[in-house]
Design an enzyme around this catalytic site. Structure first.
Site, short mmCIF file in Angstrom:
data_model
loop_
_atom_site.label_atom_id
_atom_site.label_comp_id
_atom_site.label_asym_id
_atom_site.label_seq_id
_atom_site.Cartn_x
_atom_site.Cartn_y
_atom_site.Cartn_z
N PHE A 49 0.84 -1.21 0.00
CA PHE A 49 0.00 0.00 0.00
C PHE A 49 0.87 1.25 0.00
O PHE A 49 0.72 2.13 0.85
CB PHE A 49 -0.99 0.00 1.18
CG PHE A 49 -2.00 -1.09 1.10
CD1 PHE A 49 -3.20 -0.91 0.43
CD2 PHE A 49 -1.73 -2.33 1.67
CE1 PHE A 49 -4.12 -1.95 0.33
CE2 PHE A 49 -2.64 -3.37 1.59
CZ PHE A 49 -3.84 -3.18 0.92
N HIS A 50 1.79 1.29 -0.93
CA HIS A 50 2.63 2.47 -1.10
C HIS A 50 3.27 2.41 -2.48
O HIS A 50 3.20 1.39 -3.17
CB HIS A 50 3.72 2.53 -0.02
CG HIS A 50 4.62 1.34 0.01
ND1 HIS A 50 4.57 0.37 0.98
CD2 HIS A 50 5.58 0.93 -0.86
CE1 HIS A 50 5.46 -0.56 0.73
NE2 HIS A 50 6.08 -0.26 -0.39
N ALA A 51 3.88 3.52 -2.85
CA ALA A 51 4.74 3.57 -4.04
C ALA A 51 6.07 4.14 -3.57
O ALA A 51 6.18 4.70 -2.47
CB ALA A 51 4.12 4.47 -5.11
#
Ligand code: T46
Length: 133
Positions: A49-51
């Site tokens: 749940f991130h970049a």
């Protein structure tokens, strides 16, 4: 171009079993600076749940499986990582989530930078804004 960039790792097997070698600028399309692995993920838990602003990574389930979701802010695609000979290239500025970990899953990740929390974009709305710039 598809968001899903799979890399095939040919097993160097013989009658004793199999071996996969991962080398910088060969099967891995960058210089490897960091290796980590994720294991013991509890049932029903999703991770990621991130970049990353700059980090590039290759992930492979060396045991078990998980479902990898990639999202570039416009398109969303997913793939099962379910083989020790199948890696996925996760480019910078690609939102990623890992779901449905099997109990025995060991997700090995190779990265081209050392750990840096400031490289993470953990808010999806912020990611969408940055990705559309
Ligand atoms: C990613 C996906 C695929 C460190 O201290 N050093 C490290 O090298 C890493 C990767 C993590 N950490 C710390 C940061 C957190 O306190 O370990 C803890 C768990 O990290 P995080 O919540 O970011 O874990 P995931 O599974 O959500 O994401 C990880 C990687 O962090 C991330 O870069 O792309 O796996």
């Amino acid at each position: 171009m598809s968001l899903i960039q799979l890399i095939s790792f040919p097993p160097l097997g013989d009658d004793r079993g199999s071996l996969v070698a991962l080398e910088s600028q060969q099967s891995i399309p960058f210089d490897i600076k960091r290796v980590y692995y994720i294991f013991g993920t509890q049932q029903g838990v999703a991770r990621g749940f991130h970049a990353h602003r700059q980090l590039k990574q290759v992930a492979v389930c060396v045991t078990g499986r998980c479902r990898m979701v990639l999202d570039d802010g416009e398109f969303r695609e997913e793939v099962w990582l379910d083989s020790a000979t199948k890696g996925i290239f996760i480019e910078d500025m690609v939102w990623h989530e890992m779901h449905d970990f099997s109990d025995d899953c060991v997700l090995l990740v190779l990265a081209n930078q050392l750990y840096d929390e400031s490289d993470y974009i953990r808010d999806y709305t912020n990611f969408k804004e940055l990705a559309s710039d």
